[in-house]
Design a protein around this motif. Structure first.
Motif, mmCIF file in Angstrom:
data_model
loop_
_atom_site.group_PDB
_atom_site.id
_atom_site.type_symbol
_atom_site.label_atom_id
_atom_site.label_comp_id
_atom_site.label_asym_id
_atom_site.label_seq_id
_atom_site.Cartn_x
_atom_site.Cartn_y
_atom_site.Cartn_z
ATOM 1 N N TRP A 1 0.680 -1.536 -0.142
ATOM 2 C CA TRP A 1 -0.265 -0.005 -0.149
ATOM 3 C C TRP A 1 0.680 1.410 -0.395
ATOM 4 C CZ3 TRP A 1 -0.646 3.534 4.698
ATOM 5 C CH2 TRP A 1 -1.872 4.743 3.726
ATOM 6 N N LEU A 2 1.428 1.022 0.866
ATOM 7 C CA LEU A 2 2.783 2.925 0.878
ATOM 8 C C LEU A 2 3.423 2.678 -0.502
ATOM 9 C CD1 LEU A 2 4.286 2.151 4.811
ATOM 10 C CD2 LEU A 2 2.861 4.222 3.244
ATOM 11 N N GLY A 3 3.771 1.795 -1.199
ATOM 12 C CA GLY A 3 4.713 1.578 -2.376
ATOM 13 C C GLY A 3 3.584 1.914 -3.137
ATOM 14 N N LYS A 4 2.309 1.684 -3.644
ATOM 15 C CA LYS A 4 1.427 2.750 -3.861
ATOM 16 C C LYS A 4 1.000 4.322 -4.151
ATOM 17 C CE LYS A 4 -1.334 -1.745 -5.242
ATOM 18 N NZ LYS A 4 -3.041 -2.147 -5.210
ATOM 19 N N VAL A 5 0.390 4.452 -2.545
ATOM 20 C CA VAL A 5 0.282 5.787 -2.547
ATOM 21 C C VAL A 5 1.522 6.115 -3.462
ATOM 22 C CG1 VAL A 5 0.263 7.175 -0.552
ATOM 23 C CG2 VAL A 5 -0.669 5.450 -0.488
ATOM 24 N N GLU A 6 2.616 6.361 -2.606
ATOM 25 C CA GLU A 6 4.127 6.849 -3.296
ATOM 26 C C GLU A 6 4.183 7.263 -4.518
ATOM 27 O OE1 GLU A 6 7.743 5.007 -0.920
ATOM 28 O OE2 GLU A 6 9.023 5.866 -2.955
ATOM 29 N N LYS A 7 3.485 5.933 -4.916
ATOM 30 C CA LYS A 7 4.431 6.027 -6.710
ATOM 31 C C LYS A 7 2.855 7.255 -6.979
ATOM 32 C CE LYS A 7 2.948 3.383 -10.943
ATOM 33 N NZ LYS A 7 2.709 1.564 -11.987
ATOM 34 N N VAL A 8 1.709 7.324 -6.786
ATOM 35 C CA VAL A 8 0.854 8.560 -7.366
ATOM 36 C C VAL A 8 0.909 9.638 -6.467
ATOM 37 C CG1 VAL A 8 -0.889 6.719 -7.934
ATOM 38 C CG2 VAL A 8 -1.251 7.452 -5.482
ATOM 39 N N LEU A 9 1.391 9.633 -5.842
ATOM 40 C CA LEU A 9 2.475 10.999 -5.492
ATOM 41 C C LEU A 9 3.686 11.608 -6.528
ATOM 42 C CD1 LEU A 9 1.974 10.298 -1.946
ATOM 43 C CD2 LEU A 9 0.596 11.728 -2.987
ATOM 44 N N ASN A 10 3.497 10.960 -6.710
ATOM 45 C CA ASN A 10 4.890 11.397 -7.900
ATOM 46 C C ASN A 10 5.713 12.138 -7.074
ATOM 47 O OD1 ASN A 10 5.888 11.164 -10.414
ATOM 48 N ND2 ASN A 10 4.971 12.122 -11.667
ATOM 49 N N GLY A 11 6.190 12.037 -6.296
ATOM 50 C CA GLY A 11 7.314 12.775 -4.864
ATOM 51 C C GLY A 11 6.384 13.929 -4.863
ATOM 52 N N ARG A 12 5.370 13.996 -4.896
ATOM 53 C CA ARG A 12 4.647 15.245 -3.646
ATOM 54 C C ARG A 12 4.481 14.844 -2.611
ATOM 55 N NH1 ARG A 12 -0.628 17.453 -7.108
ATOM 56 N NH2 ARG A 12 -0.107 18.968 -4.922
ATOM 57 N N THR A 13 3.899 15.046 -1.371
ATOM 58 C CA THR A 13 3.624 14.454 -0.641
ATOM 59 C C THR A 13 1.973 14.849 0.218
ATOM 60 O OG1 THR A 13 4.593 16.560 0.775
ATOM 61 C CG2 THR A 13 5.821 14.212 0.749
ATOM 62 N N PRO A 14 1.301 14.142 0.550
ATOM 63 C CA PRO A 14 -0.082 14.138 0.881
ATOM 64 C C PRO A 14 -0.347 15.424 2.409
ATOM 65 C CG PRO A 14 0.648 12.048 1.987
ATOM 66 C CD PRO A 14 2.315 13.065 1.109
ATOM 67 N N ASP A 15 -0.923 16.349 1.814
ATOM 68 C CA ASP A 15 -0.860 17.102 2.852
ATOM 69 C C ASP A 15 -2.148 16.806 4.135
ATOM 70 O OD1 ASP A 15 -0.018 20.246 1.599
ATOM 71 O OD2 ASP A 15 -1.118 18.707 0.234
ATOM 72 N N TYR A 16 -3.170 15.738 3.334
ATOM 73 C CA TYR A 16 -4.106 14.841 4.756
ATOM 74 C C TYR A 16 -4.555 13.659 4.428
ATOM 75 C CZ TYR A 16 -5.511 19.812 4.568
ATOM 76 O OH TYR A 16 -5.960 21.466 4.851
ATOM 77 N N LEU A 17 -4.364 13.304 5.616
ATOM 78 C CA LEU A 17 -4.901 11.516 5.944
ATOM 79 C C LEU A 17 -6.196 11.496 6.171
ATOM 80 C CD1 LEU A 17 -4.787 8.723 5.590
ATOM 81 C CD2 LEU A 17 -4.041 8.753 8.042
ATOM 82 N N VAL A 18 -7.807 11.796 5.883
ATOM 83 C CA VAL A 18 -8.589 11.532 5.419
ATOM 84 C C VAL A 18 -9.157 10.043 6.212
ATOM 85 C CG1 VAL A 18 -11.623 11.828 5.019
ATOM 86 C CG2 VAL A 18 -8.996 12.897 4.132
#
Ligand code: FEO
Length: 387
Positions: free
Chosen positions: A59-76
Motif C-alpha cells: 500500500w505504501l508503495g502504491k501511495v508513493e507511486k501515485v504521489l509522483n514525488g509530492r507529499t500528501p497534505d491530509y489523511l482522512v
C-alpha cells in the motif's frame, strides 16, 4: 490485480488480500477481500483511509507511486477498524507534515491503537464540515455505529463521490468475477446487520446528496445503477425479506435429523416452493446461513437435542440471528431427541425473543428417526409455511 479507475484525479491505491484465512478471525473469504484506499490529487492531496497491516508495504508503495514525488497534505480517517486504520502510524511517520483529518471520536481512539505524537497534526471535523483541496471539496458526515461509533463518510462535491467507509462493501478481492449482491449481503448482514436503524439514518443523509460514484472500503467502486445498491441497503437495514423462499437450517449429530430435513426440502419443492435453501449448520458456512435467513421470508430450524440443550451449531446460529436483530419472518421448528427432546422448547425461546417472528405451526418432534406420523406432521408444516 486489475486496475481500478475512479476518476482522473481520484486514484485507487487499495490492495487485495487473497491469503487471509478468516476475515475478522471469523469469516471465510474464499475469494479474499480488498482493503480500499484512495488518493485525491489536487492543490492539496488527501489520502482516504489506510489499509490492513497485512499489506503495509504494498500500500505504501502504491501511495508513493501515485504521489509522483509530492507529499500528501491530509489523511482522512473515515473508520478506525484495523483493516482500514492499520497503517495510520506508518504513513504519519513517513510523511511528518501530513495532517490527520477526522472526528473527535477517532482522535480519542487513535492513541488506543498507536503510539505517536498527534500534537499539531489533527484537523477535527464535525457533521457537515467541509475541507477544500483546491478544485475538490470534501464534506464530512458522521455515521455512528455503521458499524463502529467513530465511523464517518466523506462526500467529494466536485465529482460527486461518496467515500462510504464499510457501507456498500463486499467480500472478495477486486479481480473476482462475481455478482455484487451475495457477498455484499453476507458482508452486510454479518458485520453491520445489528445496526439497521443507524444504517437507515445514514441512508437518509445520503439521499440528500447527488452521488455519481460510491467508493467503499471493500469491494468494487460503484459507478452505475446506484439505485440498485442503495435499494439493497434499504431492504437489508429495514430487516424486510428480500424475496420469497424458505431456509431450512439443520443441526444433526448422526444424520437422522438431516435426513428428515432433506425429505422436508423435497416435500416443499414438490408442493411448488421455488426457493428452498438447505444448510447443514455443522458443515456449511455459518455466515452464509445467516445471510440467507435474511434474504428469504421463511425459516425452518431443526436441531437434535444434545446434553439436554441445543446441538451447539444450532445454538450458534440462533445466537447470531438474535444479536444481528433478525426479525419479521415466518418460522417453524423441528426437534429431535431419543429420550428427552428439549431442542424445540429452546429454539422456540430464541425465536420468541426476536421481533415479529410468526411461528406457523406447533413444534414437530422426531424421536430418533422420522416416523410415518412425523411425515404427516412435516407435510402439514410445509402446507402451513406455504399458506
Ligand atoms: Fe472493514 Fe469495519 O472495517
Amino acid at each position: 490485480m486489475k486496475d481500478v479507475i475512479v476518476t482522473d484525479s481520484i486514484l485507487y491505491v487499495g490492495c487485495d488480500d487473497k491469503d487471509i484465512d478468516l476475515f475478522e478471525s471469523q469469516y471465510h473469504v474464499p475469494n479474499g477481500v480488498s482493503y480500499n484506499s484512495y488518493v485525491i490529487m489536487d492543490e492539496k492531496i488527501a489520502v482516504m483511509d489506510t489499509t490492513d497491516p497485512r499489506v503495509t508495504e504494498e500500500w505504501l508503495g502504491k501511495v508513493e507511486k501515485v504521489l509522483n514525488g509530492r507529499t500528501p497534505d491530509y489523511l482522512v480517517i473515515n473508520h478506525m477498524e484495523p483493516d482500514h486504520a492499520g497503517n495510520i502510524q506508518k504513513i504519519a511517520e513517513k510523511y511528518p507534515d501530513m495532517k490527520l483529518v477526522s472526528n473527535a471520536k477517532v482522535f480519542t481512539m487513535l492513541p488506543q491503537f498507536f503510539d505517536f505524537d498527534l500534537t499539531g497534526r489533527t484537523v477535527e471535523v464535525k457533521e457537515g464540515d467541509t475541507l477544500s483541496l483546491g478544485v475538490h471539496t470534501l464534506q464530512f458526515f458522521l455515521a455512528p455505529m455503521v458499524h463502529w461509533p467513530e465511523a464517518m463518510v466523506t462526500y467529494e462535491q466536485s465529482e460527486k463521490v461518496l467515500f462510504s467507509a464499510d457501507g456498500f462493501g463486499k467480500f472478495g478481492a477486486l479481480d473476482t468475477e462475481e455478482a455484487w449482491a451475495d457477498e455484499a449481503r453476507r458482508y452486510f448482514i454479518n458485520i453491520v446487520g445489528k445496526y439497521g436503524a443507524q444504517v437507515q439514518a445514514l441512508l437518509k443523509k445520503a439521499a440528500t446528496l447527488d452521488i455519481a460514484i460510491i467508493c467503499p472500503l471493500h469491494g468494487p467502486v460503484l459507478k452505475e445503477d446506484l439505485g440498485y445498491y442503495i435499494g439493497k441497503y434499504l431492504t437489508w437495514s429495514s430487516y424486510e425479506p428480500e424475496e420469497k423462499g424458505i431456509v431450512v437450517a439443520c443441526a444433526s449429530i448422526h444424520g437422522n435429523t438431516r435426513r428428515a430435513m432433506k425429505q422436508f426440502v423435497e416435500m416443499l419443492k414438490e408442493k411448488g416452493e421455488e426457493h428452498v435453501v438447505f444448510f447443514d449448520l455443522a458443515r456449511d458456512d455459518m455466515a452464509e446461513a445467516i445471510s440467507c435467513a435474511y434474504r428469504y421470508d421463511r425459516l425452518v430450524v431443526a436441531s437434535s437435542t444434545y446434553d439436554a440443550s441445543l446441538f451447539p451449531c444450532m445454538e450458534d446460529f440462533l445466537y447470531h440471528l438474535k444479536i444481528k436483530n433478525f426479525q419479521k419472518r415466518k418460522a417453524a421448528i423441528v426437534e429431535n431427541g431419543s429420550w428427552a427432546p428439549a431442542a424445540g422448547k429452546l429454539m422456540k425461546a430464541y425465536l420468541e425473543g426476536m421481533k415479529q417472528i410468526e411461528l406457523v405451526a406447533p413444534v414437530v418432534t422426531i424421536k430418533s428417526t422420522m416416523s410415518e406420523k412425523n411425515k404427516e406432521e412435516l407435510e402439514a408444516l410445509a402446507d402451513a409455511l406455504m399458506a
